[in-house]
Motif scaffolding. Structure first.
Motif, PDB file in Angstrom:
ATOM      1  N   UNK A   1     -11.771   5.891  -1.743  1.00  0.00           N
ATOM      2  CA  UNK A   1     -12.401   6.599  -0.073  1.00  0.00           C
ATOM      3  C   UNK A   1     -13.336   7.653   0.151  1.00  0.00           C
ATOM      4  N   UNK A   2     -13.541   7.618  -1.174  1.00  0.00           N
ATOM      5  CA  UNK A   2     -15.343   8.306  -0.302  1.00  0.00           C
ATOM      6  C   UNK A   2     -16.263   7.836   0.474  1.00  0.00           C
ATOM      7  N   UNK A   3     -16.523   8.439   2.064  1.00  0.00           N
ATOM      8  CA  UNK A   3     -17.683   7.968   2.425  1.00  0.00           C
ATOM      9  C   UNK A   3     -18.952   8.532   2.494  1.00  0.00           C
ATOM     10  N   UNK A   4     -19.700   8.604   2.710  1.00  0.00           N
ATOM     11  CA  UNK A   4     -21.336   9.504   2.752  1.00  0.00           C
ATOM     12  C   UNK A   4     -21.247  10.316   3.069  1.00  0.00           C
ATOM     13  N   UNK A   5     -20.578  10.818   4.436  1.00  0.00           N
ATOM     14  CA  UNK A   5     -20.346  12.045   4.837  1.00  0.00           C
ATOM     15  C   UNK A   5     -19.308  12.926   3.493  1.00  0.00           C
ATOM     16  N   UNK A   6     -18.241  12.477   3.708  1.00  0.00           N
ATOM     17  CA  UNK A   6     -17.045  12.806   2.525  1.00  0.00           C
ATOM     18  C   UNK A   6     -17.902  13.102   1.376  1.00  0.00           C
ATOM     19  N   UNK A   7     -18.601  12.361   0.245  1.00  0.00           N
ATOM     20  CA  UNK A   7     -19.497  12.607  -0.568  1.00  0.00           C
ATOM     21  C   UNK A   7     -20.410  13.563  -0.637  1.00  0.00           C
ATOM     22  N   UNK A   8     -21.053  13.974   1.242  1.00  0.00           N
ATOM     23  CA  UNK A   8     -22.570  15.071   1.241  1.00  0.00           C
ATOM     24  C   UNK A   8     -21.446  16.133   1.512  1.00  0.00           C
ATOM     25  N   UNK A   9     -20.307  16.345   2.324  1.00  0.00           N
ATOM     26  CA  UNK A   9     -19.582  17.500   2.274  1.00  0.00           C
ATOM     27  C   UNK A   9     -18.988  17.917   0.491  1.00  0.00           C
ATOM     28  N   UNK A  10     -18.602  17.048  -0.124  1.00  0.00           N
ATOM     29  CA  UNK A  10     -18.465  17.270  -1.535  1.00  0.00           C
ATOM     30  C   UNK A  10     -19.350  18.128  -2.373  1.00  0.00           C
ATOM     31  N   UNK A  11     -20.670  17.432  -2.546  1.00  0.00           N
ATOM     32  CA  UNK A  11     -21.950  18.001  -2.500  1.00  0.00           C
ATOM     33  C   UNK A  11     -22.013  19.114  -2.581  1.00  0.00           C
ATOM     34  N   UNK A  12     -22.151  19.245  -1.261  1.00  0.00           N
ATOM     35  CA  UNK A  12     -22.574  20.746  -0.538  1.00  0.00           C
ATOM     36  C   UNK A  12     -21.683  21.599  -1.250  1.00  0.00           C
ATOM     37  N   UNK A  13     -20.323  20.889  -0.631  1.00  0.00           N
ATOM     38  CA  UNK A  13     -19.324  22.089  -1.670  1.00  0.00           C
ATOM     39  C   UNK A  13     -19.285  22.648  -2.914  1.00  0.00           C
ATOM     40  N   UNK A  14     -19.574  21.698  -4.090  1.00  0.00           N
ATOM     41  CA  UNK A  14     -20.179  21.806  -5.219  1.00  0.00           C
ATOM     42  C   UNK A  14     -21.435  22.651  -5.223  1.00  0.00           C
ATOM     43  N   UNK A  15     -22.238  22.746  -4.551  1.00  0.00           N
ATOM     44  CA  UNK A  15     -22.803  23.403  -4.801  1.00  0.00           C
ATOM     45  C   UNK A  15     -22.941  25.247  -4.553  1.00  0.00           C
ATOM     46  N   UNK A  16     -22.046  24.918  -3.552  1.00  0.00           N
ATOM     47  CA  UNK A  16     -21.509  26.649  -3.188  1.00  0.00           C
ATOM     48  C   UNK A  16     -21.072  26.718  -3.993  1.00  0.00           C
ATOM     49  N   UNK A  17     -19.977  26.340  -4.470  1.00  0.00           N
ATOM     50  CA  UNK A  17     -19.275  26.246  -5.625  1.00  0.00           C
ATOM     51  C   UNK A  17     -19.774  26.991  -6.750  1.00  0.00           C
ATOM     52  N   UNK A  18     -20.578  26.025  -7.314  1.00  0.00           N
ATOM     53  CA  UNK A  18     -21.589  26.923  -8.293  1.00  0.00           C
ATOM     54  C   UNK A  18     -22.487  27.917  -8.052  1.00  0.00           C
ATOM     55  N   UNK A  19     -22.646  28.262  -6.999  1.00  0.00           N
ATOM     56  CA  UNK A  19     -23.155  29.871  -6.718  1.00  0.00           C
ATOM     57  C   UNK A  19     -22.391  31.390  -6.750  1.00  0.00           C
TER      58      UNK A  19
END
Length: 183
Positions: A44-62
């Motif tokens: 069900x991922x779209x590019x917007x979902x994937x972009x949001x998830x990757x941003x959340x992963x960046x934030x979570x990793x920090x």
């Protein structure tokens, strides 16, 4: 235009949906998951979902306790670099998607692109006109300050003729003539 962007946003179906994910995606080995965020279904991922998830992963990793309490700085740096690289990759894919849609729009409806260009040019002209008016107001203010200072030292017969264009005439008199452009 909304139909040309099918598959980009949740709830839309499109046969031309750009595939997302791949090696190093969220929830895959070697990529820290978005701590505290629910996993997303890859179908069900779209590019917007994937972009949001990757941003959340960046934030979570920090802010993740695993990284904060970690003792191996190289491991932390590698994890953060992977998150940021994934985010940049998905951001490039998203940019590419919008550029492709812009290209399709310019081919299918060139008049729409021209309207947008004309609108942008009008806005630019309006912005520059306001800037010119602002500079003219400052020029008038400083011209009056200069006249007040120099008016105390000169005779009343040396004053320029009163009128709204007097300061423009005086300012333009000191400017060199503009060179003529050949047609």
């Amino acid at each position: 235009m909304a139909s040309s962007m099918g598959g980009m946003f949740p709830g839309q179906q499109s046969s031309g949906q750009i595939p997302v994910g791949g090696a190093g995606g969220p929830g895959q080995p070697g990529f820290p998951g978005p701590g505290g965020f629910p996993p997303r279904a890859p179908e069900n991922n779209t590019l917007v979902d994937e972009l949001e998830a990757s941003f959340e992963a960046c934030f979570a990793s920090l802010v993740s306790q695993d990284f904060v309490n970690g003792t191996d700085q190289e491991e932390i740096r590698t994890g953060v670099d992977q998150c940021i690289q994934k985010f940049l990759d998905v951001a490039r894919q998203t940019e590419c998607f919008f550029l492709q849609k812009r290209l399709q729009l310019s081919v299918q409806k060139p008049e729409q692109v021209l309207k947008e260009d004309v609108s942008e040019l009008r806005n630019e002209l309006q912005r520059k006109e306001m800037l010119v008016q602002k500079h003219l107001a400052k020029l008038h203010h400083w011209q009056q300050v200069l006249d007040d200072v120099s008016g105390q030292q000169r005779k009343p017969t040396d004053l320029p003729p009163p009128g709204p264009l007097a300061f423009l005439e005086q300012a333009s008199a000191s400017l060199p003539p503009a060179p003529l452009k050949p047609n």
